[in-house]
Design an enzyme around this catalytic site. Sequence first.
Site, short mmCIF file in Angstrom:
data_model
loop_
_atom_site.label_atom_id
_atom_site.label_comp_id
_atom_site.label_asym_id
_atom_site.label_seq_id
_atom_site.Cartn_x
_atom_site.Cartn_y
_atom_site.Cartn_z
N SER A 115 0.56 -0.64 0.08
CA SER A 115 -0.31 0.20 -0.29
C SER A 115 0.87 1.16 -0.06
O SER A 115 1.30 1.53 0.88
CB SER A 115 -0.33 -0.15 1.54
OG SER A 115 -1.63 1.15 1.59
N HIS B 153 -0.84 -1.35 -4.42
CA HIS B 153 -2.14 -0.74 -3.57
C HIS B 153 -2.55 0.31 -2.56
O HIS B 153 -1.42 1.20 -2.86
CB HIS B 153 -2.66 -1.83 -2.33
CG HIS B 153 -3.77 -1.54 -1.33
ND1 HIS B 153 -4.76 -3.35 -1.97
CD2 HIS B 153 -4.50 -0.87 -0.34
CE1 HIS B 153 -5.71 -2.44 -0.92
NE2 HIS B 153 -5.66 -1.58 -0.38
N ASP C 283 -5.27 3.29 -2.42
CA ASP C 283 -5.88 3.74 -0.82
C ASP C 283 -6.91 4.80 -1.60
O ASP C 283 -6.10 5.94 -1.48
CB ASP C 283 -5.23 3.56 0.30
CG ASP C 283 -5.26 1.92 0.60
OD1 ASP C 283 -5.50 1.66 0.27
OD2 ASP C 283 -4.43 1.34 1.44
N MET D 258 -9.40 7.53 -0.15
CA MET D 258 -10.46 7.99 0.31
C MET D 258 -10.95 9.29 0.15
O MET D 258 -9.99 10.12 0.15
CB MET D 258 -9.57 7.96 1.72
CG MET D 258 -8.60 6.39 2.03
SD MET D 258 -7.96 6.20 3.64
CE MET D 258 -7.46 5.53 3.58
N HIS E 50 -7.94 0.59 -4.66
CA HIS E 50 -8.99 0.23 -3.50
C HIS E 50 -10.47 1.38 -2.41
O HIS E 50 -9.65 2.53 -2.75
CB HIS E 50 -8.15 -0.13 -1.51
CG HIS E 50 -9.53 -0.44 -1.02
ND1 HIS E 50 -8.61 -1.15 0.34
CD2 HIS E 50 -10.82 -0.61 -0.56
CE1 HIS E 50 -9.51 -0.43 1.19
NE2 HIS E 50 -10.68 -0.88 0.88
N MET F 299 -12.25 3.30 -1.00
CA MET F 299 -13.60 3.68 0.31
C MET F 299 -13.83 5.28 -0.06
O MET F 299 -13.27 5.82 0.50
CB MET F 299 -12.02 3.75 1.56
CG MET F 299 -11.09 2.63 1.65
SD MET F 299 -9.63 2.57 2.68
CE MET F 299 -8.84 2.66 1.38
N MET G 94 -10.90 -6.27 5.05
CA MET G 94 -10.31 -5.28 5.90
C MET G 94 -9.84 -5.65 7.37
O MET G 94 -11.00 -6.32 8.05
CB MET G 94 -11.21 -3.98 5.94
CG MET G 94 -11.32 -3.42 5.25
SD MET G 94 -9.67 -2.68 4.00
CE MET G 94 -8.74 -2.18 5.99
N ASP H 141 -6.24 -6.47 4.36
CA ASP H 141 -5.48 -5.30 4.35
C ASP H 141 -5.60 -4.54 6.18
O ASP H 141 -7.19 -4.90 6.48
CB ASP H 141 -6.35 -4.53 3.50
CG ASP H 141 -6.58 -2.89 2.78
OD1 ASP H 141 -4.84 -2.67 3.80
OD2 ASP H 141 -6.76 -2.08 2.61
C1 DX5 Z 1 -6.48 1.27 5.37
C2 DX5 Z 1 -6.06 1.19 4.05
C3 DX5 Z 1 -4.72 0.22 3.81
C4 DX5 Z 1 -3.40 1.17 4.37
C5 DX5 Z 1 -2.48 -0.46 5.32
O1 DX5 Z 1 -7.57 1.62 5.07
O2 DX5 Z 1 -7.01 0.42 3.89
O3 DX5 Z 1 -4.55 -0.62 3.00
O4 DX5 Z 1 -2.16 1.05 3.67
O5 DX5 Z 1 -1.63 0.12 6.11
P1 DX5 Z 1 -0.74 -1.22 6.75
O6 DX5 Z 1 -0.28 -2.03 6.31
O7 DX5 Z 1 0.16 0.29 7.15
O8 DX5 Z 1 -1.38 -1.54 8.12
ZN ZN Z 2 -6.38 -0.57 1.20
#
Ligand code: DX5
Ligand code: ZN
Length: 213
Positions: free
Chosen positions: A9, A34, A36, A38, A67, A69, A139, A174
């Site tokens: 990620s 990956h 993310d 948001m 991903h 979110m 998750m 994740d």
């Molecule tokens: C959290 C994300 C993850 C995050 C994981 O909402 O979806 O992908 O980056 O981070 P770590 O591996 O540090 O928990």
């Molecule tokens: Zn993620």
Amino acid sequence: MKKIIISPSILSADFANLAQEIDFIGKAGADWVHIDVMDGHFVPNITIGVPVVKSIRKVTDLVLDTHLMIENPEDYIEPFAEAGSDILTIHYEACADRVGDVIQKIKEKGVKAGLSIKPKTDAREIIPYLGNVDLVLIMTVEPGFGGQEFIHDCALKIPVIKENSPEDMIIQVDGGINNLTSKICISLGANSLVAGSYIFGQKDYRQAIESLR
Ligand code: DX5
Ligand code: ZN
């Protein structure tokens, strides 16, 4: 035994040197990247948008595992697909009343479809959709931030998904994945691991990635 897909990620990468970071993880054995996304509504944080995915696409041939979110994911499938995502994973909670239609929309764009559930969502709720998706993302932390602690109970959803999925389902976890929690998830049937702070927090990305498998 099938290979475990590692998807670092980039939320924990150095954004000022993103192209180099992606180059490094590719050379260190990462399979996917990956990303993310948001929106500050579905989760209390704002991160990456379409222009960044477009720029990442230009510098790597690795699979872009996006991903989402975000609320109203259907409104953003086309731009994120056209920016070069290979996989678009949406959240079940963001569109529970129309999830089948949203999955269909992803497939029409010719990209792989993923369905994700938050820690408090029962895995059994998404069983009706397992025949229509390529990937399920479980998750193992509350989505929103990197660097949180793995929630062990969430890993128990892995066998529930596996038992109800086609053979070739990608079961991804994740959140809070490190060299110890990765083994728990693999033993329960996960075949794709997302890890952010664990990989990018180490000097030797290759060693970090290998220690997850
Ligand atoms: C959290 C994300 C993850 C995050 C994981 O909402 O979806 O992908 O980056 O981070 P770590 O591996 O540090 O928990
Ligand atoms: Zn993620």
